[in-house]
Design a protein around this motif. Structure first.
Motif, PDB file in Angstrom:
ATOM      1  N   ALA A  66       0.646  -1.250  -0.024  1.00 45.82           N
ATOM      2  CA  ALA A  66      -0.109   0.106   0.045  1.00 45.82           C
ATOM      3  C   ALA A  66       1.256   1.316   0.079  1.00 45.82           C
ATOM      4  CB  ALA A  66      -0.938   0.059   1.281  1.00 45.82           C
ATOM      5  N   LEU A  67       1.548   1.507  -0.850  1.00 44.98           N
ATOM      6  CA  LEU A  67       2.875   2.357  -1.508  1.00 44.98           C
ATOM      7  C   LEU A  67       1.723   3.464  -1.550  1.00 44.98           C
ATOM      8  CD1 LEU A  67       5.924   3.362  -1.001  1.00 44.98           C
ATOM      9  CD2 LEU A  67       4.958   3.239  -3.931  1.00 44.98           C
ATOM     10  N   GLY A 122      13.610   6.042  -4.743  1.00 43.71           N
ATOM     11  CA  GLY A 122      14.238   5.579  -3.528  1.00 43.71           C
ATOM     12  C   GLY A 122      13.534   5.903  -2.096  1.00 43.71           C
ATOM     13  N   VAL A 123      13.796   5.412  -1.268  1.00 46.41           N
ATOM     14  CA  VAL A 123      12.735   5.421  -0.119  1.00 46.41           C
ATOM     15  C   VAL A 123      14.020   6.475   1.415  1.00 46.41           C
ATOM     16  CG1 VAL A 123      11.025   4.781   1.753  1.00 46.41           C
ATOM     17  CG2 VAL A 123      11.296   3.604  -0.388  1.00 46.41           C
ATOM     18  N   ASN A 124      13.942   8.089   1.214  1.00 46.66           N
ATOM     19  CA  ASN A 124      14.490   8.428   2.089  1.00 46.66           C
ATOM     20  C   ASN A 124      14.446   8.084   3.760  1.00 46.66           C
ATOM     21  OD1 ASN A 124      16.254  10.232   3.973  1.00 46.66           O
ATOM     22  ND2 ASN A 124      17.685  10.219   1.828  1.00 46.66           N
ATOM     23  N   VAL A 153       6.060   5.004   4.218  1.00 47.94           N
ATOM     24  CA  VAL A 153       6.543   3.992   3.270  1.00 47.94           C
ATOM     25  C   VAL A 153       7.138   2.526   3.870  1.00 47.94           C
ATOM     26  CG1 VAL A 153       7.676   3.196   1.181  1.00 47.94           C
ATOM     27  CG2 VAL A 153       6.586   5.202   1.003  1.00 47.94           C
ATOM     28  N   LEU A 154       7.709   2.849   4.574  1.00 41.74           N
ATOM     29  CA  LEU A 154       8.384   1.517   5.651  1.00 41.74           C
ATOM     30  C   LEU A 154       7.377   0.932   6.825  1.00 41.74           C
ATOM     31  CD1 LEU A 154      11.253   0.684   6.742  1.00 41.74           C
ATOM     32  CD2 LEU A 154      10.973   1.801   8.917  1.00 41.74           C
ATOM     33  N   LEU A 155       6.816   1.654   7.311  1.00 44.89           N
ATOM     34  CA  LEU A 155       5.123   0.996   7.540  1.00 44.89           C
ATOM     35  C   LEU A 155       4.270  -0.224   6.806  1.00 44.89           C
ATOM     36  CD1 LEU A 155       3.721   0.565  10.325  1.00 44.89           C
ATOM     37  CD2 LEU A 155       3.112   1.904   9.523  1.00 44.89           C
ATOM     38  N   SER A 156       4.712   0.786   5.143  1.00 44.77           N
ATOM     39  CA  SER A 156       4.102  -0.198   3.871  1.00 44.77           C
ATOM     40  C   SER A 156       4.485  -1.208   3.762  1.00 44.77           C
ATOM     41  CB  SER A 156       3.754   0.452   3.082  1.00 44.77           C
ATOM     42  OG  SER A 156       4.469   1.194   2.203  1.00 44.77           O
ATOM     43  N   PRO A 163      13.338  -2.315  10.461  1.00 47.03           N
ATOM     44  CA  PRO A 163      13.139  -1.284  10.491  1.00 47.03           C
ATOM     45  C   PRO A 163      14.323  -0.492  10.305  1.00 47.03           C
ATOM     46  CG  PRO A 163      12.275  -2.011  11.843  1.00 47.03           C
ATOM     47  CD  PRO A 163      12.977  -3.220  11.520  1.00 47.03           C
ATOM     48  N   GLY A 164      15.400  -0.870  10.421  1.00 47.23           N
ATOM     49  CA  GLY A 164      16.754  -0.315  11.190  1.00 47.23           C
ATOM     50  C   GLY A 164      17.656  -0.929  10.344  1.00 47.23           C
ATOM     51  N   ALA A 165      17.394  -1.660   8.739  1.00 49.28           N
ATOM     52  CA  ALA A 165      18.534  -2.038   8.348  1.00 49.28           C
ATOM     53  C   ALA A 165      18.651  -1.988   6.977  1.00 49.28           C
ATOM     54  CB  ALA A 165      17.883  -3.623   7.663  1.00 49.28           C
ATOM     55  N   VAL A 166      19.789  -0.536   6.258  1.00 48.29           N
ATOM     56  CA  VAL A 166      19.993   0.465   5.409  1.00 48.29           C
ATOM     57  C   VAL A 166      21.126  -0.061   4.789  1.00 48.29           C
ATOM     58  CG1 VAL A 166      19.876   2.562   4.661  1.00 48.29           C
ATOM     59  CG2 VAL A 166      18.004   2.342   6.469  1.00 48.29           C
TER      60      VAL A 166
END
Length: 201
Positions: A66-67, A122-124, A153-156, A163-166
């Motif tokens: 659900a972006l 990208g998702v910053n 976006v992260l929640l979707s 959550p912390g994996a970048v």
């Protein structure tokens, strides 16, 4: 145990499909490297993935993502943007060293696949617009990024992206479902094969 499977490996030249032993995710009893990094508290301000690649069989993919969010240029994005296109989502921020290493490879793949109906976002997760714009300019990035400091976006993709994996990179199929995931910096040939597979479906 579901039929989700994980395969690791480096692609041979020529875009050979991923090889390696398929391992059931729910059966994996190995130490959690992401959790171990978080416990260390070494002040690098991100948790680096281990480069593992997970592909999700079509029958086992979750519901479409659900972006919904806003790009740094102010454009509002709704879930419908995913329908009918393969989508690559790359989670990043400017101070993340692996993000800087992989940025030129992501741009090269964007250029290679944009004529085939593949879109990159990208998702910053942390930066202000000026910092994100400077990053784009430094690495000549032409695909847009979400300003996702609110985590929408992260929640979707909760449950798919730690959550912390970048960085983390997702390939979504033409229905907007997660087809594959790379935790950590990408290998260009690996991501190319994942995108090619999604395009061919």
């Amino acid at each position: 145990m579901d039929n989700t499977f994980s395969r690791r490996g480096v692609l041979a030249a020529g875009g050979v499909l991923l090889a390696g032993l398929a391992v059931g995710l729910s059966a994996c009893a190995q130490p959690d490297s992401l959790a171990e990094q978080a416990k260390k508290g070494d002040n690098k301000n991100y948790v680096a993935g281990d480069g593992s690649v997970t592909e999700f069989a079509k029958a086992d993919r979750t519901a479409p993502v659900a972006l919904k969010g806003t790009l740094f240029d102010g454009t509002a994005v709704e879930p419908g943007v995913l329908k009918g296109k393969v989508t690559v989502l790359n989670f990043w921020f400017a101070a993340c060293a692996p993000c800087r290493v992989e940025a030129p490879q992501l741009e090269a793949l964007h250029q290679e696949f944009k004529g085939q109906g593949v879109q990159f976002f990208g998702v910053n997760l942390r930066d202000e617009k000026a910092t994100a714009d400077a990053f784009d300019k430094t690495f000549s990035l032409t695909y847009p990024s979400f300003d996702d400091k609110d985590g929408a976006v992260l929640l979707s993709v909760s449950g798919i992206v730690p959550p912390g994996a970048v960085p983390t990179t997702l390939v979504l199929d033409k229905d907007g479902r997660v087809a594959s995931r790379v935790l950590g910096g990408i290998e260009k040939g690996t991501l190319k094969a994942l995108i090619t597979s999604a395009v061919a479906e």
